[in-house]
Structure formats: structure tokens, C-alpha cells
Design a protein around this motif. Structure first.
Motif, PDB file in Angstrom:
ATOM      1  N   HIS A  17       0.839  -1.208   0.000  1.00 14.77           N
ATOM      2  CA  HIS A  17       0.000   0.000   0.000  1.00 14.77           C
ATOM      3  C   HIS A  17       0.871   1.255   0.000  1.00 14.77           C
ATOM      4  O   HIS A  17       0.619   2.199  -0.761  1.00 14.77           O
ATOM      5  CB  HIS A  17      -0.925   0.006   1.217  1.00 14.77           C
ATOM      6  N   ALA A  18       1.903   1.259   0.840  1.00 15.05           N
ATOM      7  CA  ALA A  18       2.805   2.402   0.888  1.00 15.05           C
ATOM      8  C   ALA A  18       3.523   2.591  -0.445  1.00 15.05           C
ATOM      9  O   ALA A  18       3.724   3.724  -0.910  1.00 15.05           O
ATOM     10  CB  ALA A  18       3.824   2.229   2.014  1.00 15.05           C
ATOM     11  N   LEU A  19       3.894   1.478  -1.081  1.00 11.87           N
ATOM     12  CA  LEU A  19       4.561   1.558  -2.378  1.00 11.87           C
ATOM     13  C   LEU A  19       3.633   2.166  -3.428  1.00 11.87           C
ATOM     14  O   LEU A  19       4.063   2.984  -4.253  1.00 11.87           O
ATOM     15  CB  LEU A  19       5.013   0.166  -2.812  1.00 11.87           C
ATOM     16  N   SER A  20       2.365   1.798  -3.381  1.00  8.80           N
ATOM     17  CA  SER A  20       1.387   2.376  -4.303  1.00  8.80           C
ATOM     18  C   SER A  20       1.257   3.882  -4.086  1.00  8.80           C
ATOM     19  O   SER A  20       1.219   4.662  -5.048  1.00  8.80           O
ATOM     20  CB  SER A  20       0.024   1.701  -4.120  1.00  8.80           C
ATOM     21  N   LEU A  21       1.216   4.298  -2.812  1.00  8.28           N
ATOM     22  CA  LEU A  21       1.142   5.730  -2.505  1.00  8.28           C
ATOM     23  C   LEU A  21       2.388   6.459  -2.998  1.00  8.28           C
ATOM     24  O   LEU A  21       2.310   7.581  -3.510  1.00  8.28           O
ATOM     25  CB  LEU A  21       0.983   5.931  -0.996  1.00  8.28           C
ATOM     26  N   ALA A  22       3.551   5.814  -2.844  1.00  5.45           N
ATOM     27  CA  ALA A  22       4.806   6.420  -3.293  1.00  5.45           C
ATOM     28  C   ALA A  22       4.782   6.662  -4.797  1.00  5.45           C
ATOM     29  O   ALA A  22       5.204   7.727  -5.284  1.00  5.45           O
ATOM     30  CB  ALA A  22       5.984   5.524  -2.915  1.00  5.45           C
ATOM     31  N   ARG A  23       4.299   5.701  -5.540  1.00  7.28           N
ATOM     32  CA  ARG A  23       4.242   5.849  -6.997  1.00  7.28           C
ATOM     33  C   ARG A  23       3.270   6.952  -7.395  1.00  7.28           C
ATOM     34  O   ARG A  23       3.548   7.744  -8.304  1.00  7.28           O
ATOM     35  CB  ARG A  23       3.857   4.513  -7.621  1.00  7.28           C
ATOM     36  N   GLN A  24       2.134   7.008  -6.707  1.00  7.90           N
ATOM     37  CA  GLN A  24       1.171   8.080  -6.987  1.00  7.90           C
ATOM     38  C   GLN A  24       1.785   9.452  -6.694  1.00  7.90           C
ATOM     39  O   GLN A  24       1.583  10.409  -7.444  1.00  7.90           O
ATOM     40  CB  GLN A  24      -0.084   7.887  -6.139  1.00  7.90           C
ATOM     41  N   LEU A  25       2.523   9.534  -5.601  1.00  9.57           N
ATOM     42  CA  LEU A  25       3.153  10.792  -5.230  1.00  9.57           C
ATOM     43  C   LEU A  25       4.206  11.201  -6.262  1.00  9.57           C
ATOM     44  O   LEU A  25       4.283  12.374  -6.657  1.00  9.57           O
ATOM     45  CB  LEU A  25       3.788  10.664  -3.848  1.00  9.57           C
ATOM     46  N   GLY A  26       4.994  10.247  -6.719  1.00 12.59           N
ATOM     47  CA  GLY A  26       5.991  10.537  -7.735  1.00 12.59           C
ATOM     48  C   GLY A  26       5.368  11.041  -9.029  1.00 12.59           C
ATOM     49  O   GLY A  26       5.857  12.003  -9.641  1.00 12.59           O
ATOM     50  N   GLN A  27       4.284  10.408  -9.431  1.00 17.64           N
ATOM     51  CA  GLN A  27       3.592  10.838 -10.645  1.00 17.64           C
ATOM     52  C   GLN A  27       3.036  12.245 -10.489  1.00 17.64           C
ATOM     53  O   GLN A  27       3.118  13.072 -11.410  1.00 17.64           O
ATOM     54  CB  GLN A  27       2.473   9.844 -10.964  1.00 17.64           C
ATOM     55  N   ALA A  28       2.477  12.540  -9.313  1.00 17.69           N
ATOM     56  CA  ALA A  28       1.923  13.873  -9.062  1.00 17.69           C
ATOM     57  C   ALA A  28       3.020  14.936  -9.087  1.00 17.69           C
ATOM     58  O   ALA A  28       2.823  16.034  -9.626  1.00 17.69           O
ATOM     59  CB  ALA A  28       1.190  13.889  -7.722  1.00 17.69           C
ATOM     60  N   LEU A  29       4.180  14.628  -8.515  1.00 17.65           N
ATOM     61  CA  LEU A  29       5.296  15.568  -8.524  1.00 17.65           C
ATOM     62  C   LEU A  29       5.732  15.877  -9.959  1.00 17.65           C
ATOM     63  O   LEU A  29       6.019  17.036 -10.300  1.00 17.65           O
ATOM     64  CB  LEU A  29       6.469  14.992  -7.731  1.00 17.65           C
ATOM     65  N   ALA A  30       5.781  14.853 -10.784  1.00 16.45           N
ATOM     66  CA  ALA A  30       6.161  15.058 -12.184  1.00 16.45           C
ATOM     67  C   ALA A  30       5.120  15.893 -12.918  1.00 16.45           C
ATOM     68  O   ALA A  30       5.458  16.810 -13.681  1.00 16.45           O
ATOM     69  CB  ALA A  30       6.351  13.711 -12.875  1.00 16.45           C
ATOM     70  N   GLU A  31       3.853  15.590 -12.692  1.00 16.64           N
ATOM     71  CA  GLU A  31       2.775  16.310 -13.375  1.00 16.64           C
ATOM     72  C   GLU A  31       2.759  17.790 -13.001  1.00 16.64           C
ATOM     73  O   GLU A  31       2.367  18.628 -13.819  1.00 16.64           O
ATOM     74  CB  GLU A  31       1.433  15.652 -13.055  1.00 16.64           C
ATOM     75  N   ARG A  32       3.182  18.108 -11.784  1.00 14.64           N
ATOM     76  CA  ARG A  32       3.195  19.507 -11.347  1.00 14.64           C
ATOM     77  C   ARG A  32       4.526  20.201 -11.646  1.00 14.64           C
ATOM     78  O   ARG A  32       4.729  21.347 -11.266  1.00 14.64           O
ATOM     79  CB  ARG A  32       2.889  19.578  -9.839  1.00 14.64           C
ATOM     80  N   GLY A  33       5.422  19.517 -12.340  1.00 17.08           N
ATOM     81  CA  GLY A  33       6.671  20.130 -12.769  1.00 17.08           C
ATOM     82  C   GLY A  33       7.673  20.374 -11.660  1.00 17.08           C
ATOM     83  O   GLY A  33       8.528  21.266 -11.771  1.00 17.08           O
ATOM     84  N   CYS A  34       7.618  19.576 -10.597  1.00 16.25           N
ATOM     85  CA  CYS A  34       8.523  19.753  -9.457  1.00 16.25           C
ATOM     86  C   CYS A  34       9.874  19.088  -9.704  1.00 16.25           C
ATOM     87  O   CYS A  34       9.958  18.078 -10.407  1.00 16.25           O
ATOM     88  CB  CYS A  34       7.912  19.159  -8.192  1.00 16.25           C
TER      89      CYS A  34
END
Length: 204
Positions: A17-34
Motif C-alpha cells: 500500500h505504501a509503495l502504491s502511494l509512493a508511486r502516486q506521489l511521484g507521478q503527481a510531482l512530475a505532473e506539477r513540474g517539481c
């Protein structure tokens, strides 16, 4: 403007579950140009950074190692290719801080703490995902710097304890500490804080 967002957490994968959250967070960071900053370790920060890299984000790693060979020995399963910048502990750092050379184990521990300080100082804000003692050190570094902090509740470890523990602290801080269970929402809250601070500075 590309904000530099530090990601701090357990150097192991806490759960699927934590790994899934980590991947979602990484994708969100990329989408927001961070720009994603980590301590260049394994585990949860690496999972976030790798997901961000795969979506085109720039990733910086602040490693406790002195050079690439030592970094690869410390983290043999990780792909150093995800890091656009890999920042090492400077040679001769003992002299810089007036430290006597120590045993390899003690020396590594000192360098981990040096890495924690340098990575948090270079971040505009921090995100906590799971985490243990090292993450707590990074959390307090961010507090002392007065930077926005997002805590991903439900990811395990320190992140699950902070909602009840943090409000009991007496020390005042300029850091807004934000809690959410959804990675995308958490990042939005942190970026909103940064935007508001930036707008306020421009108006003064």
C-alpha cells in the motif's frame, strides 16, 4: 517556477500500500513540474523518485557517499540513472567541521546526518512518507528551516504518528505542517503554501 520538493521516508518499502502511494506521489510531482530531492537512499524516497523520473521529472539525490563507487556499494539495487544530479559529501569534510576521522561505521552515521541537513536546506518544502528515526531528523530540520511540510498519512511509520504527536510540541515554528491521505491532494496543499508565500513576498 519549478519548486524543489524533498521526499523523506523509510529506507525500506513499508508495504505494498505504501509503495502504491509512493508511486502516486511521484507521478503527481512530475505532473506539477517539481524537481524531486531525496537523500539518494533506497526504500520509499527511491520509489517516489523513480516514479517521478519515469514521468519526466528532474531528480536530485543528496547521498551520504563520497563518490559514485561508494554510493553504488551502499545502494546496490538502486538505479543511479534516475538522478539528474547526485550530490556527494565533500572530500575533506572532517576538516570543514573540525571532526577527527572516525571508524567507517561512525563516519557513515555522521555523513547521513550531514546529508539530511544539506538535502532539507536545498528543498523548498518537504514530504514525509512513512519513515523512522532518520526521517524524524529530516522532519525537524524542515521545522527549523520554517519550510512547508506535507505528511502522507496512511503510509506507515512516522507519517502515521505525526498527526497526534506533532500538535503536542510546544516549540513554535513558521512551518505549516499539512496532513492528507491522498498523495495528489497533499502535494496540492504544499504547493499552495509555497505559492501563497511567494505571492506575499512579491507584494511586500
Amino acid at each position: 517556477m519549478s519548486y524543489k520538493i524533498g521526499v523523506y521516508g523509510s529506507n525500506i518499502v513499508e508495504s505494498e500500500h505504501a509503495l502504491s502511494l509512493a508511486r502516486q506521489l511521484g507521478q503527481a510531482l512530475a505532473e506539477r513540474g517539481c524537481i524531486v530531492i531525496t537523500g539518494a537512499c533506497s526504500g520509499m524516497p527511491y520509489a517516489v523518485a523513480r516514479a517521478a523520473f519515469e514521468r519526466g521529472a528532474e531528480v536530485w539525490g543528496f547521498t551520504p557517499a563520497l563518490n559514485l563507487d561508494e554510493h553504488r556499494r551502499a545502494y546496490p539495487r538502486d538505479d543511479v540513472g534516475i538522478y539528474h544530479r547526485l550530490i556527494y559529501v565533500p572530500p575533506g569534510y572532517h576538516d570543514l567541521f573540525g571532526l577527527a576521522p572516525a571508524t567507517p561505521d561512525r563516519d557513515w552515521g555522521a555523513r547521513l546526518k550531514y546529508r539530511n541537513v544539506i538535502s532539507t536546506v536545498n528543498s523548498d518544502a518537504g514530504l514525509i512518507i512513512s519513515g523512522g528515526w532518520g526521517t524524524l531528523n529530516e522532519f525537524t530540520n524542515l521545522i527549523y528551516e520554517g519550510k512547508p511540510i506535507g505528511v502522507l498519512v496512511g503510509s506507515g511509520g512516522l507519517a502515521n504518528e505525526l498527526p497526534t504527536w506533532y500538535p503536542r510540541l510546544r516549540k513554535k515554528t513558521a512551518s505549516p505542517v499539512l496532513f492528507a491521505e491522498d498523495p495528489t491532494k497533499l502535494l496540492s496543499l504544499v504547493l499552495q503554501c509555497l505559492e501563497e508565500a511567494s505571492t506575499g513576498q512579491h507584494q511586500q
